[in-house]
Design an enzyme around this catalytic site. Structure first.
Site, PDB file in Angstrom:
ATOM      1  N   ASP A 236     -55.578   6.460 -20.218  1.00 22.60           N
ATOM      2  CA  ASP A 236     -54.642   5.545 -19.547  1.00 22.60           C
ATOM      3  C   ASP A 236     -55.040   5.483 -18.077  1.00 22.60           C
ATOM      4  O   ASP A 236     -54.975   6.487 -17.373  1.00 22.60           O
ATOM      5  CB  ASP A 236     -53.208   6.074 -19.718  1.00 22.60           C
ATOM      6  CG  ASP A 236     -52.149   5.082 -19.255  1.00 22.60           C
ATOM      7  OD1 ASP A 236     -52.485   4.178 -18.465  1.00 22.60           O
ATOM      8  OD2 ASP A 236     -50.997   5.224 -19.682  1.00 22.60           O
ATOM      9  N   ARG A 238     -53.688   3.559 -15.703  1.00 23.96           N
ATOM     10  CA  ARG A 238     -52.696   2.824 -14.899  1.00 23.96           C
ATOM     11  C   ARG A 238     -52.068   3.683 -13.808  1.00 23.96           C
ATOM     12  O   ARG A 238     -52.163   4.902 -13.810  1.00 23.96           O
ATOM     13  CB  ARG A 238     -51.570   2.332 -15.810  1.00 23.96           C
ATOM     14  CG  ARG A 238     -52.016   1.259 -16.759  1.00 23.96           C
ATOM     15  CD  ARG A 238     -50.912   0.877 -17.690  1.00 23.96           C
ATOM     16  NE  ARG A 238     -50.540   1.982 -18.566  1.00 23.96           N
ATOM     17  CZ  ARG A 238     -49.535   1.932 -19.412  1.00 23.96           C
ATOM     18  NH1 ARG A 238     -48.776   0.856 -19.471  1.00 23.96           N
ATOM     19  NH2 ARG A 238     -49.269   2.955 -20.193  1.00 23.96           N
TER      20      ARG A 238
HETATM   21  N1  LIG Z   1     -56.811   0.286 -23.852  1.00 26.13           N
HETATM   22  C1  LIG Z   1     -55.887  -0.204 -24.676  1.00 26.13           C
HETATM   23  N2  LIG Z   1     -54.766  -0.741 -24.137  1.00 26.13           N
HETATM   24  C2  LIG Z   1     -53.841  -1.220 -24.983  1.00 26.13           C
HETATM   25  C3  LIG Z   1     -53.997  -1.219 -26.375  1.00 26.13           C
HETATM   26  N3  LIG Z   1     -52.895  -1.783 -26.921  1.00 26.13           N
HETATM   27  C4  LIG Z   1     -52.101  -2.134 -25.902  1.00 26.13           C
HETATM   28  N4  LIG Z   1     -52.656  -1.797 -24.726  1.00 26.13           N
HETATM   29  C5  LIG Z   1     -52.143  -1.923 -23.369  1.00 26.13           C
HETATM   30  O1  LIG Z   1     -51.161  -0.942 -23.205  1.00 26.13           O
HETATM   31  C6  LIG Z   1     -50.260  -1.367 -22.217  1.00 26.13           C
HETATM   32  C7  LIG Z   1     -48.837  -1.202 -22.776  1.00 26.13           C
HETATM   33  O2  LIG Z   1     -48.088  -0.865 -21.744  1.00 26.13           O
HETATM   34  P1  LIG Z   1     -46.496  -0.750 -21.694  1.00 26.13           P
HETATM   35  O3  LIG Z   1     -45.876  -1.820 -22.492  1.00 26.13           O
HETATM   36  O4  LIG Z   1     -46.157  -0.645 -20.255  1.00 26.13           O
HETATM   37  O5  LIG Z   1     -46.162   0.542 -22.504  1.00 26.13           O
HETATM   38  P2  LIG Z   1     -46.345   2.070 -22.301  1.00 26.13           P
HETATM   39  O6  LIG Z   1     -46.656   2.558 -20.953  1.00 26.13           O
HETATM   40  O7  LIG Z   1     -47.332   2.470 -23.326  1.00 26.13           O
HETATM   41  O8  LIG Z   1     -44.948   2.702 -22.660  1.00 26.13           O
HETATM   42  P3  LIG Z   1     -43.525   2.082 -22.854  1.00 26.13           P
HETATM   43  O9  LIG Z   1     -42.939   1.873 -21.493  1.00 26.13           O
HETATM   44  O10 LIG Z   1     -42.801   3.108 -23.626  1.00 26.13           O
HETATM   45  O11 LIG Z   1     -43.697   0.828 -23.609  1.00 26.13           O
HETATM   46  C8  LIG Z   1     -50.608  -2.797 -21.861  1.00 26.13           C
HETATM   47  O12 LIG Z   1     -51.380  -2.831 -20.658  1.00 26.13           O
HETATM   48  C9  LIG Z   1     -51.475  -3.228 -23.042  1.00 26.13           C
HETATM   49  O13 LIG Z   1     -52.433  -4.213 -22.699  1.00 26.13           O
HETATM   50  C10 LIG Z   1     -55.193  -0.650 -26.913  1.00 26.13           C
HETATM   51  O14 LIG Z   1     -55.406  -0.580 -28.103  1.00 26.13           O
HETATM   52  N5  LIG Z   1     -56.092  -0.152 -26.009  1.00 26.13           N
END
Ligand SMILES: Nc1nc2c(ncn2[C@@H]2O[C@H](COP(=O)(O)OP(=O)(O)OP(=O)(O)O)[C@@H](O)[C@H]2O)c(=O)[nH]1
Length: 320
Positions: A236, A238
């Site tokens: 991650d 971010r």
């Molecule tokens: N690298 C990668 N990113 C993904 C994948 N699927 C979704 N994402 C990314 O994951 C991120 C999801 O972020 P959020 O919705 O903020 O969710 P979170 O931080 O996982 O947690 P929540 O707040 O509980 O939803 C987005 O930037 C999506 O583009 C994947 O398979 N691989």
């Protein structure tokens, strides 16, 4: 043709880092807010044997500076309306957004008077109260039937959402991102108050191109964490300093945060606890609650399973 390395074994929060497929790492250098809070930007090396998939955020002393450049009313398909706020900042050149529900929450930087600006300029950039209507000449005056109602719950719901083109626009059932955005909007509409901070950190900060490569690696049998690591990205990439700064600009010091991600809770509070998360409101997939309208299927279940088992997300396991 070279065969793929075996899928690594998770050991609690530890994970074996597989040999990378690419060199050098392609994590976008301008990942928003990498400076606050950040994760290690060290790429996985093929010789490294272990790395945390779950890393506690490190918070820098200073938040990024943000400025709301423009705000506009968006009537919503299906009823209600929101105010879309577009932000610029001093750490990347992306347009991060705040989707504001209700009339109470306002941006300090948007409302601040600008030198020599006319009332027409103020209204055009959205620094007005109430609603615009044909012939309006003042940004400040409310018409007699425009009264700002205080919300029932003084602590607003907030969702910090990271961009997901595939889940929000391309109807992907690999993740629950689109459903989460819709559900956040539904809850904030019910309360008549709230903010979705929409951060341009696609693919957990690795960008769309790399996320699509990660999808292909997932189709080759890897979970979402391993796919990122194989591409030499962090699990991650971010950070949330921009979200903290945007919430601060919107005058919020206490929030209820819609998330299952414990790192987000810790990170958004900021280096000096600029924001207090009074409550974490879980986002349980609609399908798990027996409700219609959400995403379901084996692929999204695998995605959520990885979040629970390898990224420490706070969701009931339900035997996944
Ligand atoms: N690298 C990668 N990113 C993904 C994948 N699927 C979704 N994402 C990314 O994951 C991120 C999801 O972020 P959020 O919705 O903020 O969710 P979170 O931080 O996982 O947690 P929540 O707040 O509980 O939803 C987005 O930037 C999506 O583009 C994947 O398979 N691989």
């Amino acid at each position: 043709m070279a065969s793929l390395p075996p899928v690594p074994e998770a050991k609690g929060n530890q994970v074996d880092v597989p040999p990378c497929l690419l060199s050098p790492a392609f994590t976008p250098p301008s990942t928003p807010g990498t400076r606050t809070p950040g994760r290690s930007t060290e790429p996985a090396t093929s010789s490294a044997s272990e790395q945390n998939a779950v890393v506690q955020p490190t918070l820098l002393e200073e938040l990024p500076k943000v400025k709301c450049q423009v705000r506009a009313r968006i009537p919503r398909n299906g009823g209600g309306e929101i105010f879309l706020h577009l932000y610029t900042n001093n750490i990347d050149n992306k347009e991060h957004l705040a989707i504001v529900f209700g009339d109470v929450i306002r941006s300090r930087s948007l409302d601040a008077p600008q030198e020599n600006e006319t009332e027409m300029v103020r209204m055009t950039r959205g620094a007005y109260t109430g609603r615009l209507y044909p012939g309006r000449t003042s940004s400040a005056a409310l018409s007699p039937n425009q009264v700002v109602q205080p919300p029932e719950n003084p602590i607003p719901l907030v969702r910090i959402h990271s961009e997901c083109y595939t889940g929000e626009t391309a109807w992907s059932a690999r993740c629950d991102c689109g459903e989460q955005l819709d559900e956040a909007a539904r809850l904030m509409t019910l309360e008549g108050n709230g903010v979705v901070v929409y951060l341009r950190q696609e693919g957990r900060g690795i960008g769309l191109a790399e996320k699509l490569k990660a999808y292909n690696l997932q189709d080759l049998g890897n979970d979402t964490v391993t796919a990122n690591l194989l591409l030499r990205h962090p699990a991650d990439a971010r950070s949330y300093g921009l979200a903290t700064a945007i919430l601060q600009d919107l005058g919020l010091s206490m929030i209820r945060l819609l998330t299952n991600n414990p790192i987000k809770v810790a990170a958004v509070e900021g280096p000096n606890k600029e924001i207090k998360v009074a409550e974490r409101v879980p986002m349980v997939p609609l399908a798990w609650k027996g409700l219609k309208g959400g995403v379901s299927g084996e692929e999204v279940d695998n995605y959520l399973k990885t979040k629970i088992h390898r990224m420490g997300h706070l969701l009931p396991d339900l035997g996944l």
